[in-house]
Design a protein around this motif. Structure first.
Motif, short mmCIF file in Angstrom:
data_model
loop_
_atom_site.label_atom_id
_atom_site.label_comp_id
_atom_site.label_asym_id
_atom_site.label_seq_id
_atom_site.Cartn_x
_atom_site.Cartn_y
_atom_site.Cartn_z
N PHE A 124 -4.56 3.22 1.14
CA PHE A 124 -3.66 3.50 2.25
C PHE A 124 -4.22 2.88 3.53
N PRO A 125 -4.22 1.57 3.64
CA PRO A 125 -4.80 0.96 4.85
C PRO A 125 -3.95 1.26 6.09
N LEU A 126 -4.62 1.44 7.21
CA LEU A 126 -3.93 1.69 8.47
C LEU A 126 -3.80 0.42 9.30
N ALA A 127 -4.75 -0.50 9.15
CA ALA A 127 -4.73 -1.73 9.93
C ALA A 127 -5.68 -2.74 9.29
N ARG A 128 -5.47 -4.01 9.66
CA ARG A 128 -6.34 -5.09 9.21
C ARG A 128 -6.55 -6.06 10.36
N ASN A 129 -7.71 -6.69 10.39
CA ASN A 129 -7.98 -7.65 11.46
C ASN A 129 -7.25 -8.97 11.26
#
Length: 85
Positions: A4-9
């Motif tokens: 469940f990723p919230l953000a990525r660079n």
């Protein structure tokens, strides 16, 4: 949870973008979560104090010489990890 990723660079837009910054203490991060049900649930749990810690995943290039160092901080009784590269 890592599924469940919230953000990525690597996200170019506002929503879901992870910003990383190195300062005198270590690595800081900032993100604006995407408009998903699990992100809204997480933000509510943060606001209410149910969740008060966080972590994020990363990987190191162990082909580099000494990419990290571990030490015991006896004053705080914790392990500290320094990422060198």
């Amino acid at each position: 949870r890592e599924d469940f990723p919230l953000a990525r660079n690597t996200v170019p837009g506002e929503s879901g973008r992870l910003e990383l910054e190195i300062d005198g203490i270590g690595l800081k991060f900032r993100f604006k979560p995407s408009d998903t049900s699990y992100a809204r649930d997480l933000m509510e749990n943060i606001r209410s104090g149910v969740i008060n810690q966080c972590s994020f995943a990363f990987s190191l290039d162990y082909n580099d010489q000494e990419p990290d160092e571990w030490r015991i901080n006896e004053d705080e009784d914790i392990y500290e990890r320094r990422i060198n590269n």
